[in-house]
Design an enzyme around this catalytic site. Sequence first.
Site, short mmCIF file in Angstrom:
data_model
loop_
_atom_site.label_atom_id
_atom_site.label_comp_id
_atom_site.label_asym_id
_atom_site.label_seq_id
_atom_site.Cartn_x
_atom_site.Cartn_y
_atom_site.Cartn_z
N GLU A 286 0.72 -1.10 0.12
CA GLU A 286 0.08 -0.05 0.04
C GLU A 286 0.97 1.21 0.07
O GLU A 286 1.85 1.22 0.59
CB GLU A 286 -0.84 -0.10 1.12
N CYS B 73 5.98 5.59 8.96
CA CYS B 73 6.61 4.74 7.79
C CYS B 73 8.20 5.21 7.55
O CYS B 73 8.69 4.26 7.53
CB CYS B 73 5.70 5.12 6.57
C1 UDX Z 1 4.64 7.69 3.62
C2 UDX Z 1 4.38 7.26 1.72
O1 UDX Z 1 4.47 8.74 1.32
C3 UDX Z 1 3.40 6.57 1.46
O2 UDX Z 1 3.30 6.39 0.13
C4 UDX Z 1 3.47 5.13 2.07
O3 UDX Z 1 2.49 4.49 2.10
C5 UDX Z 1 3.55 5.62 3.74
O4 UDX Z 1 4.52 6.62 4.09
P1 UDX Z 1 3.21 9.44 5.38
O5 UDX Z 1 4.19 8.75 6.34
O6 UDX Z 1 1.84 9.27 5.53
O7 UDX Z 1 3.34 8.62 3.86
O8 UDX Z 1 3.43 10.92 4.85
P2 UDX Z 1 4.31 11.50 4.07
O9 UDX Z 1 3.38 12.64 3.16
O10 UDX Z 1 4.88 10.70 2.86
O11 UDX Z 1 5.28 12.31 4.80
C6 UDX Z 1 6.13 11.63 5.59
C7 UDX Z 1 7.04 12.68 6.30
O12 UDX Z 1 8.04 13.40 5.14
C8 UDX Z 1 6.50 13.89 7.05
O13 UDX Z 1 6.85 13.85 8.27
C9 UDX Z 1 6.77 15.11 6.09
O14 UDX Z 1 6.49 16.12 6.89
C10 UDX Z 1 8.07 14.70 5.68
N1 UDX Z 1 8.19 15.58 4.21
C11 UDX Z 1 7.48 14.88 3.16
C12 UDX Z 1 9.00 16.36 4.23
O15 UDX Z 1 9.84 16.72 5.29
N2 UDX Z 1 9.34 17.02 2.99
C13 UDX Z 1 8.76 16.44 1.82
O16 UDX Z 1 8.71 17.04 0.78
C14 UDX Z 1 7.45 15.51 2.01
#
Ligand code: UDX
Length: 437
Positions: free
Chosen positions: A151, A260
């Site tokens: 997923e 994640c």
């Molecule tokens: C992630 C993956 O995107 C998703 O495909 C997988 O199924 C689960 O893990 P999620 O953990 O829900 O999803 O959030 P995501 O939006 O990916 O952000 C993860 C972390 O990265 C957050 O702490 C966010 O703040 C950080 N982030 C994200 C950044 O610091 N910079 C970015 O440009 C994007």
Amino acid sequence: MDISIIGSGYVGLVTGACFADVGHNVICVDNDEAKVKALQAGRIPIYEPGLEQIIHRNVTAHRLRFSSSIREGVDNSQIVFIAVPTPPQPNGEVDLSFIEKVSREIADVLTDYRVIVDKSTVPVKTGERVTETIKRYNRRGAKFDVVSNPEFLREGCAIHDLMHPDRIVIGSQSQHAVDLMKKVYEPFMAPILVTDINSAELIKHAANSFLALKISYINAISAICQVSGADVEKVADGIGMDRRIGRQFLNAGIGYGGSCFPKDVAAFIHISDQLGVPFTLLQEVQRINGLQKERFLKLIRDTLWVLREKRIAVWGLTFKPDTDDVRSSVAVELVDAMLREGAHVSVYDPKGMEKGRELKAVADAKFEKSPLEAVKGAEALVIATEWPEFANIDFAEVKKQMTTPIVFDGRNLLNPETMGELGFHYHSIGRASVIPR
Ligand code: UDX
């Protein structure tokens, strides 16, 4: 299709709700009786935009129900999805005990052919273990196929990600299982990639690690921007316009968190070590992520000199906006670090207060009712999560409430020029600080 989903956490619940919404009959199973009762009574244990409406709509239409019995799920479905937690252990290794337990429980009640689908994030070769386990514990010798179907949904936009996926990965050796899985996903009209089980499992860790790498890459660039006078937002735009790179996941900040990325990167490092091919690049991704938070804390210390007794407001506790999830949140780690240094920290988060209050690390912080309450008498404001509503606050009023108007924007949410014009000392990530004369 008749589908059961074992495990009603984020992934299981959102997947079950969306499957029901496209017309399948779904039973969501969980061994937490209290959770099942709450769901049966219409109470949703997590905050995810849109989820509550979808669940209510499909429960009313009798396409979605909840149960604490694996037997009920397996008996009444052609396809059984496993969506149980695979938490990290201190050495990075994934704890697969829930997967193993559910495999045994499925084996115990399996009488006819079923497709058993692993949706949880697992190390490569887990499918082989699931197959062995079910074979070993199923005394009736019932036929089954194991499929890996990782997923990719993100918290906060999980429904959208599930309904409009970039791709669906189906890993299986059995054409019959693949055909059934294609039927499950037919209504989603998304590209489907069929692979072997090991490749499908690897795709998940490889994708998440690559996204984490992208974030660490831009965070490393932000450090170079900070000392060279360049602007990391402009650099991200400039490289992101190259379609081979892309602008997404190039937002510099205080580092990635959540349930994640930290876990999956650690797991992938551990898996590659175990396979005898250490993935040292990912060790650096992890190191840069930790450094980013330390650099931000140093910026706060360098500016305020001493944190002891200082009143500091923190906006944001969740690991990202549009969720109530505070697990492995860098915002929480920041609050913890400032409390340890003796600061008086007041916090506000639009959705993360309830879960935040349960955390020991931030127990000594004051939980305030609004962003403005939090900044009253504060000597500094730290923005730790980029909730859009923080950008729309009346900063003239914020300034009035603060003792000294100093802002540390860990997410580059605000415009430095505007903040300077309002008379703030404004510090952000990889952009020049604004210090009014
Ligand atoms: C992630 C993956 O995107 C998703 O495909 C997988 O199924 C689960 O893990 P999620 O953990 O829900 O999803 O959030 P995501 O939006 O990916 O952000 C993860 C972390 O990265 C957050 O702490 C966010 O703040 C950080 N982030 C994200 C950044 O610091 N910079 C970015 O440009 C994007």
